[in-house]
Design an enzyme around this catalytic site. Structure first.
Site, PDB file in Angstrom:
ATOM      1  N   ASN A   1      50.238  30.372  33.272  1.00 25.68           N
ATOM      2  CA  ASN A   1      49.524  30.487  33.169  1.00 25.68           C
ATOM      3  C   ASN A   1      49.718  30.520  35.000  1.00 25.68           C
ATOM      4  O   ASN A   1      51.226  30.874  35.486  1.00 25.68           O
ATOM      5  CB  ASN A   1      47.902  28.612  33.558  1.00 25.68           C
ATOM      6  CG  ASN A   1      48.167  28.769  33.870  1.00 25.68           C
ATOM      7  OD1 ASN A   1      48.817  27.840  34.974  1.00 25.68           O
ATOM      8  ND2 ASN A   1      49.027  26.963  33.219  1.00 25.68           N
TER       9      ASN A   1
ATOM     10  N   ASP B   1      47.563  24.207  27.394  1.00 24.65           N
ATOM     11  CA  ASP B   1      46.860  23.176  26.845  1.00 24.65           C
ATOM     12  C   ASP B   1      47.738  23.067  25.642  1.00 24.65           C
ATOM     13  O   ASP B   1      47.787  21.987  24.405  1.00 24.65           O
ATOM     14  CB  ASP B   1      45.329  23.728  26.156  1.00 24.65           C
ATOM     15  CG  ASP B   1      45.050  23.304  27.382  1.00 24.65           C
ATOM     16  OD1 ASP B   1      44.732  22.042  28.530  1.00 24.65           O
ATOM     17  OD2 ASP B   1      43.825  24.004  27.924  1.00 24.65           O
TER      18      ASP B   1
ATOM     19  N   LYS C   1      65.915  35.682  19.871  1.00 21.93           N
ATOM     20  CA  LYS C   1      65.031  36.928  20.654  1.00 21.93           C
ATOM     21  C   LYS C   1      63.922  37.694  19.845  1.00 21.93           C
ATOM     22  O   LYS C   1      64.875  37.788  18.687  1.00 21.93           O
ATOM     23  CB  LYS C   1      65.769  37.865  21.758  1.00 21.93           C
ATOM     24  CG  LYS C   1      64.502  38.600  22.893  1.00 21.93           C
ATOM     25  CD  LYS C   1      65.315  39.513  23.513  1.00 21.93           C
ATOM     26  CE  LYS C   1      64.251  40.163  23.879  1.00 21.93           C
ATOM     27  NZ  LYS C   1      64.782  41.730  24.279  1.00 21.93           N
TER      28      LYS C   1
ATOM     29  N   PRO D   1      49.943  17.231  24.571  1.00 18.88           N
ATOM     30  CA  PRO D   1      49.713  15.902  24.989  1.00 18.88           C
ATOM     31  C   PRO D   1      49.301  16.554  26.610  1.00 18.88           C
ATOM     32  O   PRO D   1      49.778  16.895  27.120  1.00 18.88           O
ATOM     33  CB  PRO D   1      50.615  15.033  25.145  1.00 18.88           C
ATOM     34  CG  PRO D   1      52.201  16.056  25.523  1.00 18.88           C
ATOM     35  CD  PRO D   1      52.084  17.087  24.345  1.00 18.88           C
ATOM     36  N   ASP D   2      47.828  15.840  26.089  1.00 18.31           N
ATOM     37  CA  ASP D   2      47.235  15.341  27.488  1.00 18.31           C
ATOM     38  C   ASP D   2      48.036  14.480  29.000  1.00 18.31           C
ATOM     39  O   ASP D   2      47.842  12.874  28.852  1.00 18.31           O
ATOM     40  CB  ASP D   2      45.707  15.086  27.889  1.00 18.31           C
ATOM     41  CG  ASP D   2      45.021  15.305  29.028  1.00 18.31           C
ATOM     42  OD1 ASP D   2      46.142  15.297  29.988  1.00 18.31           O
ATOM     43  OD2 ASP D   2      44.612  16.588  29.067  1.00 18.31           O
ATOM     44  N   ILE D   3      48.852  14.782  29.983  1.00 22.28           N
ATOM     45  CA  ILE D   3      49.284  14.005  31.140  1.00 22.28           C
ATOM     46  C   ILE D   3      48.726  12.753  31.321  1.00 22.28           C
ATOM     47  O   ILE D   3      48.967  11.984  31.437  1.00 22.28           O
ATOM     48  CB  ILE D   3      50.163  14.494  31.639  1.00 22.28           C
ATOM     49  CG1 ILE D   3      51.154  15.705  30.984  1.00 22.28           C
ATOM     50  CG2 ILE D   3      51.116  13.614  32.300  1.00 22.28           C
ATOM     51  CD1 ILE D   3      52.227  16.440  31.470  1.00 22.28           C
TER      52      ILE D   3
ATOM     53  N   LYS E   1      35.455  15.706  32.021  1.00 24.40           N
ATOM     54  CA  LYS E   1      36.607  14.917  32.516  1.00 24.40           C
ATOM     55  C   LYS E   1      36.840  13.537  32.419  1.00 24.40           C
ATOM     56  O   LYS E   1      37.960  12.577  32.359  1.00 24.40           O
ATOM     57  CB  LYS E   1      37.574  15.741  32.947  1.00 24.40           C
ATOM     58  CG  LYS E   1      37.735  17.187  32.004  1.00 24.40           C
ATOM     59  CD  LYS E   1      38.552  18.282  33.131  1.00 24.40           C
ATOM     60  CE  LYS E   1      38.200  18.890  32.026  1.00 24.40           C
ATOM     61  NZ  LYS E   1      38.075  20.820  32.365  1.00 24.40           N
TER      62      LYS E   1
ATOM     63  N   LYS F   1      39.054  11.327  30.463  1.00 21.79           N
ATOM     64  CA  LYS F   1      40.617  10.998  31.297  1.00 21.79           C
ATOM     65  C   LYS F   1      40.668  10.033  31.549  1.00 21.79           C
ATOM     66  O   LYS F   1      41.887   9.888  32.175  1.00 21.79           O
ATOM     67  CB  LYS F   1      41.581  12.424  31.712  1.00 21.79           C
ATOM     68  CG  LYS F   1      41.536  13.610  30.155  1.00 21.79           C
ATOM     69  CD  LYS F   1      42.016  15.098  31.250  1.00 21.79           C
ATOM     70  CE  LYS F   1      41.470  15.897  30.915  1.00 21.79           C
ATOM     71  NZ  LYS F   1      42.483  17.223  30.646  1.00 21.79           N
TER      72      LYS F   1
HETATM   73  N1  CTP Z   1      45.916  18.281  32.603  1.00 19.11           N
HETATM   74  C1  CTP Z   1      47.379  17.316  31.884  1.00 19.11           C
HETATM   75  N2  CTP Z   1      48.266  17.099  30.477  1.00 19.11           N
HETATM   76  C2  CTP Z   1      47.097  18.563  29.872  1.00 19.11           C
HETATM   77  C3  CTP Z   1      45.873  19.268  29.678  1.00 19.11           C
HETATM   78  C4  CTP Z   1      45.361  19.037  31.528  1.00 19.11           C
HETATM   79  O1  CTP Z   1      47.860  16.889  32.839  1.00 19.11           O
HETATM   80  N3  CTP Z   1      47.990  18.897  28.553  1.00 19.11           N
HETATM   81  C5  CTP Z   1      45.166  17.832  33.573  1.00 19.11           C
HETATM   82  C6  CTP Z   1      45.540  18.876  34.797  1.00 19.11           C
HETATM   83  O2  CTP Z   1      46.544  18.560  35.189  1.00 19.11           O
HETATM   84  C7  CTP Z   1      43.748  18.893  34.908  1.00 19.11           C
HETATM   85  C8  CTP Z   1      43.632  18.296  34.429  1.00 19.11           C
HETATM   86  O3  CTP Z   1      44.155  17.400  33.078  1.00 19.11           O
HETATM   87  O4  CTP Z   1      43.909  17.495  36.237  1.00 19.11           O
HETATM   88  C9  CTP Z   1      41.812  19.682  33.739  1.00 19.11           C
HETATM   89  O5  CTP Z   1      42.562  20.637  33.346  1.00 19.11           O
HETATM   90  P1  CTP Z   1      42.148  21.251  32.949  1.00 19.11           P
HETATM   91  O6  CTP Z   1      42.462  22.703  32.159  1.00 19.11           O
HETATM   92  O7  CTP Z   1      41.019  22.135  33.597  1.00 19.11           O
HETATM   93  O8  CTP Z   1      41.421  20.066  31.467  1.00 19.11           O
HETATM   94  P2  CTP Z   1      41.474  20.663  29.893  1.00 19.11           P
HETATM   95  O9  CTP Z   1      41.464  19.255  29.886  1.00 19.11           O
HETATM   96  O10 CTP Z   1      41.998  21.646  29.371  1.00 19.11           O
HETATM   97  O11 CTP Z   1      39.984  21.269  29.259  1.00 19.11           O
HETATM   98  P3  CTP Z   1      39.683  22.465  28.927  1.00 19.11           P
HETATM   99  O12 CTP Z   1      40.101  23.874  28.643  1.00 19.11           O
HETATM  100  O13 CTP Z   1      38.948  22.089  28.265  1.00 19.11           O
HETATM  101  O14 CTP Z   1      37.942  22.326  29.737  1.00 19.11           O
END
Ligand code: CTP
Length: 422
Positions: free
Chosen positions: A229, A297, A307, A324-326, A358, A362
């Protein structure tokens, strides 16, 4: 067949001195890069007579720096950052003059200033006339530099450009590569004397440990392609720098970024979300966790080993699995949860509303919400308009430079964590 990635992820700073051997520096860059290293090149004034900045820039893929006082260079990366961002410095060709400056601590141009300002060791590949090499002054300088931890490769014996025969020819690029690999097998950082440190010992976050995630993550599709990204890492870097300036011990866990890391901060470079999570867990316990990274994500369920080729079957179908969501993981920890957990919410609509969601989902104490609609230019830009959202309410800040956002955020965190705010 491409060579093994023995230098994958390594950042090298190549100083090209003056001499006919400078042409070999171009081949050296190619050899280093094909082993996975990234190379920033610095040309001395004499070096620029033998190798052109253009050819070095084309081969390194990075701007070439020549002047100590170049405003355009310094806007991107100052000489301190330039030298400290490298894992190792390589001088090829190393002239008698460069070695004399390095041995005596002279700093009258960019190359010699970098050698004085750096916190990393160097590998030098001398190239010069044999009498210059054998001169007691040069030999004295080499002995001094070796005693201080420098490594030398060559010079080799051979016929010289000037017609004489003896030691003075620069080592071949592959010999230099081997010396670089050997040097990187041991620590290359030059420690500061005991009691001297870059961390502020006082300040509102003195005695606190802060972990910051930053930058994008790269999720492999195959060995050469990835999902990524537009995150630049600037906001995360600025937060790490501000926390360090406030006296905190800072760990910065960064995905691949093109900006220099701040000084005085422990850097952990990662590529993927899985690696970032692993590094974040290992950086605990901490007092404050700030998730500024733009974590992908999704990742590709089964990245291809080789390749992917175009073929009769049409474009490949990529199966994605959720990362995983860190932030949620760290926020949801029990005993090991940092006292303050801060998330970012990059939104393109209903900024505060989404940030509130969030905050709960979170398990954060604060969400720093920003509008990343393309017209705001936040992704990759230098400014940010944010809202600090917590259980009590919203604090909306004006449009600020990312450094100012970082400074204010650190102040707000220091107020909450109970340190004395000056
Ligand atoms: N984050 C994380 N791990 C992930 C995704 C997000 O730690 N796998 C953390 C980012 O560092 C940030 C926060 O979550 O602090 C929000 O990330 P954002 O991309 O805005 O939210 P998403 O959880 O991806 O939700 P969405 O895009 O569906 O709004």
């Amino acid at each position: 067949m491409s060579p093994r990635q023995t230098l994958a992820g390594k950042r090298l700073l190549l100083i090209v001195g003056g001499g006919i051997a400078a042409y070999k520096a171009l081949d050296l860059v190619r050899r280093l890069k094909e082993r996975g290293a990234s190379v920033h090149a610095v040309l001395t004034a004499a070096g620029a007579r033998f190798a052109t900045p253009l050819s070095l820039a084309a081969l390194t893929g990075e701007p070439v720096r020549e002047n100590l006082f170049s405003l355009t260079d310094d806007a991107r990366m100052g000489h301190i950052e330039l030298s400290r961002d490298a894992d190792l410095i390589v001088i090829a060709p190393a002239t008698a003059d460069l070695l004399a400056k390095a041995a005596n601590g002279l700093a009258d141009d960019l190359a010699s200033t970098l050698l004085l300002a750096t916190d990393k060791r160097f590998v030098a590949a001398p190239a010069m006339n044999l009498r210059m090499w054998l001169h007691p002054a040069t030999q004295r300088n080499v002995a001094t530099l070796v005693a201080e931890g420098a490594r030398f490769v060559g010079p080799n014996d051979g016929e010289m450009a000037c017609g004489e025969f003896g030691p003075g020819r620069m080592a071949e690029p592959l010999e230099i590569v081997a010396a670089v690999e050997a040097a990187l097998a041991s620590p290359t950082a030059i420690p500061l004397p005991a009691g001297v440190g870059v961390r502020a010992s006082s300040g509102p976050l003195a005695g606190k440990r802060v972990v910051v995630t930053s930058g994008p993550t790269h999720e492999a599709i195959d060995p050469v392609r990835y999902i990524a990204n537009r995150s630049s890492g600037k906001q995360g870097n600025a937060i790490a720098a501000a926390a360090a300036a406030a006296g905190a011990e800072v760990v910065l866990i960064s995905g691949p970024v093109g900006v220099a890391f701040p000084a005085g901060v422990e850097i952990h470079r990662v590529e993927t979300a899985m690696e970032m999570l692993d590094a974040a867990r290992r950086a605990l316990p901490a007092d404050i966790f700030i998730a500024a990274a733009a974590v992908a994500d999704w990742r590709v369920a089964a990245p291809a080993k080789g390749k992917l080729k175009k073929g009769a079957n049409g474009p490949p179908r990529l199966e994605l699995v959720e990362n995983p969501d860190i932030l949620a993981t760290i926020g949801g920890l029990g005993a090991n949860r940092p006292a303050l957990v801060v998330g970012f919410a990059a939104e393109t609509s209903d900024v505060v509303l989404n940030a509130r969601k969030k905050l709960a989902s979170k398990h954060c104490d604060i969400v720093v919400a920003n509008d990343v609609s393309p017209e705001n230019g936040v992704m990759g830009g230098d400014e940010n308009t944010v809202h600090l959202v917590d259980a009590k309410g919203v604090d909306s800040w004006p449009k600020l430079r990312k450094e100012e956002v970082a400074g204010r955020l650190v102040e707000a965190l220091a107020r909450r964590i109970g340190g004395p705010v000056k």
